[in-house]
Design a protein around this motif. Sequence first.
Motif, mmCIF file in Angstrom:
data_model
loop_
_atom_site.group_PDB
_atom_site.id
_atom_site.type_symbol
_atom_site.label_atom_id
_atom_site.label_comp_id
_atom_site.label_asym_id
_atom_site.label_seq_id
_atom_site.Cartn_x
_atom_site.Cartn_y
_atom_site.Cartn_z
ATOM 1 N N ALA A 8 -0.186 -3.675 -68.294
ATOM 2 C CA ALA A 8 -0.801 -3.802 -67.886
ATOM 3 C C ALA A 8 -1.442 -5.206 -67.493
ATOM 4 N N ALA A 9 -0.797 -6.161 -68.228
ATOM 5 C CA ALA A 9 -0.428 -7.780 -67.620
ATOM 6 C C ALA A 9 0.184 -8.086 -66.840
ATOM 7 N N GLN A 10 0.845 -6.874 -65.807
ATOM 8 C CA GLN A 10 1.600 -7.516 -64.380
ATOM 9 C C GLN A 10 1.195 -6.651 -63.612
ATOM 10 N N GLY A 11 -0.461 -6.026 -63.901
ATOM 11 C CA GLY A 11 -1.111 -5.854 -62.809
ATOM 12 C C GLY A 11 -1.232 -4.233 -62.498
ATOM 13 N N ARG A 12 -0.311 -3.456 -62.621
ATOM 14 C CA ARG A 12 -0.074 -2.232 -63.182
ATOM 15 C C ARG A 12 -2.055 -1.386 -64.108
ATOM 16 N N ALA A 13 -2.775 -0.864 -62.827
ATOM 17 C CA ALA A 13 -3.603 -0.643 -63.504
ATOM 18 C C ALA A 13 -4.270 0.811 -64.665
ATOM 19 N N TRP A 14 -3.687 0.934 -64.756
ATOM 20 C CA TRP A 14 -3.873 2.514 -65.573
ATOM 21 C C TRP A 14 -4.946 2.073 -66.526
ATOM 22 N N LEU A 408 3.371 13.122 -58.916
ATOM 23 C CA LEU A 408 3.970 11.519 -58.994
ATOM 24 C C LEU A 408 4.140 10.833 -58.008
ATOM 25 N N VAL A 409 3.907 11.752 -56.609
ATOM 26 C CA VAL A 409 4.783 11.145 -55.356
ATOM 27 C C VAL A 409 3.278 9.931 -55.246
ATOM 28 N N GLN A 410 2.408 10.439 -55.987
ATOM 29 C CA GLN A 410 0.755 9.459 -55.185
ATOM 30 C C GLN A 410 1.348 8.320 -56.210
ATOM 31 N N PHE A 411 1.880 8.502 -57.828
ATOM 32 C CA PHE A 411 1.674 7.729 -58.652
ATOM 33 C C PHE A 411 3.386 6.206 -58.054
ATOM 34 N N VAL A 412 4.215 6.882 -56.812
ATOM 35 C CA VAL A 412 5.361 5.878 -57.565
ATOM 36 C C VAL A 412 5.260 5.566 -56.161
ATOM 37 N N THR A 413 4.296 5.879 -55.475
ATOM 38 C CA THR A 413 3.558 4.596 -54.066
ATOM 39 C C THR A 413 2.759 4.033 -54.660
ATOM 40 N N ASN A 414 1.844 4.138 -54.537
ATOM 41 C CA ASN A 414 1.047 3.325 -55.401
ATOM 42 C C ASN A 414 1.236 1.806 -55.925
ATOM 43 N N ARG A 415 1.097 0.024 -55.330
ATOM 44 C CA ARG A 415 1.450 -0.647 -55.595
ATOM 45 C C ARG A 415 0.659 -1.145 -56.311
ATOM 46 N N GLU A 416 0.205 -1.053 -56.481
ATOM 47 C CA GLU A 416 -1.405 -1.122 -57.669
ATOM 48 C C GLU A 416 -0.887 -0.878 -58.755
ATOM 49 N N LYS A 417 -0.377 0.199 -59.006
ATOM 50 C CA LYS A 417 0.231 1.365 -60.735
ATOM 51 C C LYS A 417 2.028 0.631 -60.535
ATOM 52 N N VAL A 423 8.210 2.448 -54.978
ATOM 53 C CA VAL A 423 9.179 2.872 -53.903
ATOM 54 C C VAL A 423 8.539 2.207 -52.063
ATOM 55 N N SER A 424 9.900 2.388 -51.519
ATOM 56 C CA SER A 424 9.503 1.401 -50.794
ATOM 57 C C SER A 424 8.954 2.305 -49.781
ATOM 58 N N ARG A 425 8.938 1.970 -48.034
ATOM 59 C CA ARG A 425 8.122 2.948 -47.104
ATOM 60 C C ARG A 425 8.947 3.973 -46.906
ATOM 61 N N SER A 426 10.315 3.699 -46.493
ATOM 62 C CA SER A 426 10.684 5.264 -46.477
ATOM 63 C C SER A 426 11.128 5.824 -47.282
#
Length: 452
Positions: A8-14, A408-417, A423-426
């Motif tokens: 949470a301190a690193q900005g992942r908004a769970w 799964l894809v929604q989470f790993v492509t979310n910079r906030e989390k 993951v990279s754009r590609s």
Amino acid sequence: MTQIQEAAAQGRAWKFASADEDDRPSLPEVNSTIKVPHTGTWVRRLIAFLGPGYMISVGYMDPGNWATDIAGGSQFGYTLLAVIMLSNLMAILLQALSARLGIVTGRDLAQACRDHYPRPVNLALWFACELAIIACDLAEVIGTAIALQLLFGIPLIGGALITALDAFLLLLLMNKGFRYLEAFVIALLVVIATCFAVQIVAAAPPVAGILHGFIPSPEIVTNPAMLYIAMGIIGATVMPHNLYLHSSIVQTRAYKRNDEGRRDAIKWATLDSTIALMLALFVNAAILIVAAAAFHTSGHADVAEIGQAYELLSPLLGLGIASTLFAVALLASGLNSTVTATLAGQIVMEGFLRLRIPHWARRLLTRGLAIIPVVFVTAIYGEKGTANLLVLSQVVLSMQLPFAVIPLVQFVTNREKMGKFVVSRSIAILSWLVAAIILVLNFKLLYDTIFG
């Protein structure tokens, strides 16, 4: 500071509902219990991370794969090798994303869904995942029962009932330590791979035919019968519950819970799962190649049942031990799948519902739900009905895939989390493309099933 607070301190908004419950790590009894070296040779560090990849690879070569691969090879020759390769590449990508999610956030996929989605959505996702686990368990019951019948002459119903006893196998191994569990799984995988390597040599398939089979054909989509088996292969290969399982068991390694440690863990965990899934590709391709070489080319295109394959293999390949090796590999596959399905069931139930029940009770409940339809169908329709049920279970698995893949894809492509580990754009585009392919194939299968 706990892992959750650090994240949470690193900005992942769970979003965490209650500190006491949500601070509990995934599989707390084995979380961070396996030491890993932070320095030393790359071989030593890779070996420390080897294990989770092989455990998830089990789901990619379970008895459900056998039915679909045998049916595909006997009916269509080497054509569906392209589907096996495509589904395996999908699996490599998705499992790498799953490992990344678990390592970066300290949450498994079920916990992540519970943190992110409203309760009605979580209940729907949990129900879909439970259906997938029951369908997978159904395949394991049928596969193990068939193996016991082929090797020891035990009736299918009796073999299905005997499989209830494997609930205690996981307990025994877990009590010894997670490394013992991984060693057991890897040992059985070696048995499976060896059995099929011998059969491939005996079958002597044409190399040109195999290479041509890895080139995708438009007929796979336009032929409803081929598409049905192709969807079964995808359902049997890309396993929904494996995405939940992998995001949890990668956390058994005691890597440093900081950016450097997580980056290192992602690298080794991805390499581990990629190597293991290449073994799964070999086994799945070998099953289809043996079926194509032995049955399709000899005019036995109607072979779709494991029992039929067992009876015909030795005579057609001219190798007396071929059928026995086939049955031994099937039994090893069923035993292996039992372990991973049990763990996945525990992770899903605890992650979505925060419900903790004894492992043996969870195992008996899931296995009981799988045994009932097997006994019922076998008693009424015999072995033919059981074979159809096995293929159907894999199609059901395929229909559950979007409910695991999209979150799964929604989470790993979310910079906030994910913070700097997003993951990279590609990779994000490729991941959404894989999710879209799975959705389109599912809708096509539904349309053909309802209107075709």
